[in-house]
Structure formats: C-alpha cells, structure tokens
Enzyme design. Structure first.
Site, PDB file in Angstrom:
ATOM      1  N   LYS A  78      -3.482   2.783  -1.558  1.00 23.04           N
ATOM      2  CA  LYS A  78      -4.746   3.335  -1.108  1.00 23.04           C
ATOM      3  C   LYS A  78      -4.482   4.680  -0.441  1.00 23.04           C
ATOM      4  O   LYS A  78      -3.546   4.830   0.323  1.00 23.04           O
ATOM      5  CB  LYS A  78      -5.415   2.420  -0.080  1.00 23.04           C
ATOM      6  CG  LYS A  78      -5.787   1.045  -0.585  1.00 23.04           C
ATOM      7  CD  LYS A  78      -6.379   0.251   0.552  1.00 23.04           C
ATOM      8  CE  LYS A  78      -6.773  -1.151   0.155  1.00 23.04           C
ATOM      9  NZ  LYS A  78      -7.339  -1.905   1.288  1.00 23.04           N
ATOM     10  N   MET A 111      -8.036   8.296  10.069  1.00 22.83           N
ATOM     11  CA  MET A 111      -8.636   8.801   8.827  1.00 22.83           C
ATOM     12  C   MET A 111      -9.762   9.786   9.116  1.00 22.83           C
ATOM     13  O   MET A 111     -10.823   9.749   8.487  1.00 22.83           O
ATOM     14  CB  MET A 111      -9.138   7.619   7.977  1.00 22.83           C
ATOM     15  CG  MET A 111      -8.049   6.620   7.624  1.00 22.83           C
ATOM     16  SD  MET A 111      -8.672   5.025   7.022  1.00 22.83           S
ATOM     17  CE  MET A 111      -9.318   4.293   8.541  1.00 22.83           C
ATOM     18  N   ASP A 121       0.822  -1.205   0.000  1.00 24.89           N
ATOM     19  CA  ASP A 121       0.000   0.000   0.000  1.00 24.89           C
ATOM     20  C   ASP A 121       0.861   1.262   0.000  1.00 24.89           C
ATOM     21  O   ASP A 121       2.082   1.212   0.187  1.00 24.89           O
ATOM     22  CB  ASP A 121      -0.915   0.017   1.226  1.00 24.89           C
ATOM     23  CG  ASP A 121      -2.099  -0.928   1.089  1.00 24.89           C
ATOM     24  OD1 ASP A 121      -2.376  -1.375  -0.033  1.00 24.89           O
ATOM     25  OD2 ASP A 121      -2.749  -1.209   2.112  1.00 24.89           O
TER      26      ASP A 121
END
Length: 254
Positions: A66, A179, A44
């Site tokens: 991502k 996030m 990732d």
C-alpha cells in the site's frame, strides 16, 4: 498463549504483527519469533527488506503493498487472502509497518477473521509517531512544552466528516499527522483558522528511524513549503516540542 476464543479445529492461525517504523532493530522479540515460524507472510510496502529477510525461507511471501493513493491489492482482497490461507491450515503472519492498530486497518482485518471464526493474535509494533519522533530527538510530551499528544490521519475520513479542528488547535498540545504531506496546506489553514498561532513550531520527519531519515523544521505557516521538500513516508509534527530537535537529536545516519 491466549487468543480469541472463536476457533475451528485443524484451522490455521493468523498473527497480526506490527513491524515498527523502519529500523529492523525495533521489531519486537515476539514479532521476530512469529515471523520465523510463519508459513505465509502477507506484507505491506513499508516493511523493510531486513525484516522480510527474517522470515522462514520456505514461507510463501505475498506482497499487498500500500502507498499513498494506490493499493496494489484492495483491502477486501487482502482480507480474503488471510481467510483463504488460514482455511488451508497455514500459520499466517499479516505484517504491517508501525503498529497495526494505529491507522493500519488492523481492526478491519481482524473483524473479517472473527466473522469466519478464524483464530488470531495481535503482536503490537512501535508506531511511527513514537519511533520517528524519538529518533528525531522530539519528545511527544514535555512538562515545559506539551501536556498531551494526539495522533491524526491526514487522509479524508471514510464517511467524509471533517476533523474536529477546534479541539486540536491548542498551544500546549502535540499533534502528529500520519499520511499528511498532501494535506499540509489544508492542515495549516484549518489549525490557524481555529486559533493556533501560525508561528508555532513544527517538523516533518521523512523515513523516520531509517538511515535515510531527514528532519525539516520551521513554523506552522511554513509547513506547506516544507512539505514540498519531503517525500513519503513522512510524519508531520506540530507543537513546541519540535524545538527540542536541535538540542536532543542523537540519531547518526551512516
């Protein structure tokens, strides 16, 4: 080595590896070993170049990066890549930032492997909440400030359900939002609406454990303004333990 019991002879093997929060020295010894042995590394965006450099130079490197609101490769295609490479008889490392089982979709990927009777193992990593706060001098729990800690994703839940905000809005609790930058205003509104003092201390840790690490501190009411100054990847930490940053920060960037 103990692995899942479902296994087909002459098939490949998948190691789900957590790379840690950023500092390459936080990679586990077992993670280091399996990365060096891998024939395929599926990785990732948040995996550092220093960790990728540890891979076997002959390994096939597959980027499925991502980032917020954009997946270079959709999740179902990532699952299929793991299956196809394992069925080719390869030793595959699925390499993720932090820990694969904490907001990393590692469980979803293993479900796909289990359904295809593909052998796998899990190599845990240091999750960002533990690593970034430690490097910022913010203990997640402390007898004088917080008796519990909760990890929450800032993303909307898959089924659209709202977070149980009333259970989070406790002054003796530490909240760590992954996030959550884009949701900072919503987080602030919900926590204060459910009774958390708007003056409670909070922090944002950007690029935790990396040389670019920055820490922003303020009150919960100031969180949306703080979030405008920060960039992803970043963690939001809400709770009085964040007051200890000024006293306990130790990490010196070059």
């Amino acid at each position: 080595m103990t692995t899942n019991h479902k296994c087909i002879p002459n098939q490949g093997f998948v190691s789900l590896v957590g790379a840690g929060p950023g500092d390459p020295d936080l990679l586990t010894v077992k993670g280091y070993r399996v990365i060096q042995q891998a024939e395929v590394v599926v990785y990732d965006r948040l995996v550092s170049e220093d960790i990728l450099a540890l891979a076997n130079p002959n390994a096939e490197m597959i980027y499925v990066g991502k980032k917020l609101d954009f997946h270079c490769v959709p999740q179902d295609q990532i699952n299929q890549i793991l299956v196809e490479k394992a069925l080719e008889g390869k030793r595959v490392v699925r390499l993720k930032g932090g820990d694969s089982f904490i907001f990393g979709r590692g469980g979803e990927e293993l479900e796909t492997l289990a359904e295809r009777s593909i052998a796998y193992e899990v190599v845990p990593g240091i999750t960002a909440a533990a690593g970034a706060t430690a490097y910022a001098g913010i203990p997640l729990t402390h007898r004088d400030y917080a008796q519990s800690v909760q990890f929450i994703t800032g993303h909307v839940q898959k089924d659209g359900r709202e977070i149980e905000w009333s259970s989070l809005a406790q002054s003796n609790n530490t909240l760590v939002f992954y996030m959550g930058l884009k949701q900072s205003s919503h987080i602030t509104r919900q926590l204060t609406a459910h009774g958390l003092d708007a003056d409670i201390a909070c922090a944002i840790i950007e690029n935790g454990t990396r040389k670019e690490q920055r820490v922003f501190r303020g009150k919960l009411s100031e969180l949306p303004t703080m979030a405008l100054q920060a960039q992803s990847p970043a963690l939001i930490v809400v709770g009085n333990v964040t007051q200890l940053h000024e006293k306990l920060h130790w990490f010196k960037q070059d």
